[in-house]
Enzyme design. Structure first.
Site, PDB file in Angstrom:
ATOM      1  N   ASP A 148     -28.540  19.784  26.585  1.00 19.27           N
ATOM      2  CA  ASP A 148     -28.252  21.177  26.886  1.00 19.27           C
ATOM      3  C   ASP A 148     -29.298  22.034  26.173  1.00 19.27           C
ATOM      4  O   ASP A 148     -29.843  21.629  25.145  1.00 19.27           O
ATOM      5  CB  ASP A 148     -26.841  21.523  26.398  1.00 19.27           C
ATOM      6  CG  ASP A 148     -26.544  22.990  26.515  1.00 19.27           C
ATOM      7  OD1 ASP A 148     -26.510  23.482  27.655  1.00 19.27           O
ATOM      8  OD2 ASP A 148     -26.360  23.647  25.475  1.00 19.27           O
ATOM      9  N   TYR A 156     -29.323  26.125  26.001  1.00 19.35           N
ATOM     10  CA  TYR A 156     -28.844  27.338  25.340  1.00 19.35           C
ATOM     11  C   TYR A 156     -27.658  27.039  24.426  1.00 19.35           C
ATOM     12  O   TYR A 156     -26.605  26.609  24.869  1.00 19.35           O
ATOM     13  CB  TYR A 156     -28.446  28.385  26.384  1.00 19.35           C
ATOM     14  CG  TYR A 156     -29.604  28.835  27.239  1.00 19.35           C
ATOM     15  CD1 TYR A 156     -30.552  29.734  26.756  1.00 19.35           C
ATOM     16  CD2 TYR A 156     -29.766  28.339  28.533  1.00 19.35           C
ATOM     17  CE1 TYR A 156     -31.621  30.136  27.531  1.00 19.35           C
ATOM     18  CE2 TYR A 156     -30.839  28.746  29.328  1.00 19.35           C
ATOM     19  CZ  TYR A 156     -31.761  29.641  28.828  1.00 19.35           C
ATOM     20  OH  TYR A 156     -32.830  30.040  29.603  1.00 19.35           O
ATOM     21  N   ARG A 205     -23.216  36.665  24.807  1.00 24.38           N
ATOM     22  CA  ARG A 205     -23.178  35.214  25.043  1.00 24.38           C
ATOM     23  C   ARG A 205     -21.837  34.789  25.638  1.00 24.38           C
ATOM     24  O   ARG A 205     -21.777  33.997  26.593  1.00 24.38           O
ATOM     25  CB  ARG A 205     -23.438  34.472  23.734  1.00 24.38           C
ATOM     26  CG  ARG A 205     -23.230  32.967  23.770  1.00 24.38           C
ATOM     27  CD  ARG A 205     -24.150  32.273  24.744  1.00 24.38           C
ATOM     28  NE  ARG A 205     -24.065  30.811  24.607  1.00 24.38           N
ATOM     29  CZ  ARG A 205     -24.585  29.947  25.468  1.00 24.38           C
ATOM     30  NH1 ARG A 205     -25.240  30.367  26.545  1.00 24.38           N
ATOM     31  NH2 ARG A 205     -24.467  28.648  25.269  1.00 24.38           N
ATOM     32  N   ASN A 263     -27.802  25.273  32.647  1.00 24.67           N
ATOM     33  CA  ASN A 263     -27.380  26.279  33.614  1.00 24.67           C
ATOM     34  C   ASN A 263     -28.519  27.225  33.968  1.00 24.67           C
ATOM     35  O   ASN A 263     -28.417  27.986  34.933  1.00 24.67           O
ATOM     36  CB  ASN A 263     -26.215  27.102  33.049  1.00 24.67           C
ATOM     37  CG  ASN A 263     -24.869  26.412  33.223  1.00 24.67           C
ATOM     38  OD1 ASN A 263     -24.703  25.528  34.037  1.00 24.67           O
ATOM     39  ND2 ASN A 263     -23.891  26.838  32.436  1.00 24.67           N
TER      40      ASN A 263
END
Length: 223
Positions: free
Chosen positions: A8, A10, A39, A116
């Site tokens: 991942d 972020y 966030r 993402n």
């Protein structure tokens, strides 16, 4: 058989809270609160858009979340300043352990960034931190127009990394991502940098927990 590693980005390799300092001129003492809500809403908006099948890319979610976080604190931004902050998001700082850990694993494992985020955003933020060249490739949810933790996203990651008949191991500091990966049949390692951070009690556990990415070589050897 060694797993293929899917990192991942972020919250795991780069720190979204790095925006707090840049928000100081706009939000003053509320900068950290705005950054945290930015966030939080970025993720919430992506989850909701995925469920609603109303996909907009992660950049759109990020911009909408910034507007929400500012408005909820009674603040606003000019269009020019909003664009500046969105541009700065592409240069988020890496965590101190990211580069050394990836360098220590390169050559021993096939590694992909799995996010993402869109490809241009990933290339920018990883390149900014000298991380891009350490990966064999990038995997973006933008290819299938959904978001983690949609099971279809993890199935796509298997195909994109060539892990159909090999183990695929997610490395993420986001508990919801780890739970999503495990529910989809992947191996997953949770990066718990903050000892006070709690893993949701869903009856789904990570295969391993590390406090720093520097622990990955030893942890992977014992999976």
């Amino acid at each position: 058989m060694k797993p293929i590693l899917a990192f991942d980005v972020y919250g795991t390799l780069v720190d979204p809270m790095g925006m707090a300092e840049l928000l100081a001129p706009d939000a003053g003492e509320a900068a950290e609160s705005v950054s945290a809500q930015w966030r939080e809403k970025q993720l919430e908006f992506s989850f909701r858009k995925g469920l609603m099948r109303m996909y907009e890319d992660f950049g759109a979610c990020t911009r909408q979340a910034l507007r929400y976080a500012m408005a909820s604190h009674g603040l606003s931004l000019s269009g020019e300043r909003e664009d500046e902050l969105m541009g700065a998001y592409l240069s988020l700082p890496a965590f101190d352990d990211s580069l050394p850990a990836l360098e220590s694993l390169k050559g021993d494992y096939r590694m992909f960034a799995f996010s993402n985020g869109t490809y241009p955003a990933l290339e920018k933020v990883l390149g900014h931190n000298n991380l891009l060249g350490l990966f064999e490739g990038l995997v973006s949810v933008d290819d299938i127009k959904s978001f983690k933790p949609d099971p279809a996203v993890y199935a796509y990651a298997r195909r994109a990394t060539g892990a159909m008949d090999k183990p695929l191991c997610l490395v993420s500091s986001n508990a919801w991502d780890v739970i999503g990966a495990r529910a989809a049949g992947l191996t997953a390692i949770w990066v718990q940098r903050n000892a006070g951070k709690v893993f949701e009690d869903w009856g789904i556990e990570p295969n391993a927990v590390v406090r720093s990415l520097s622990e990955l070589p030893a942890t992977l050897a014992n999976l």
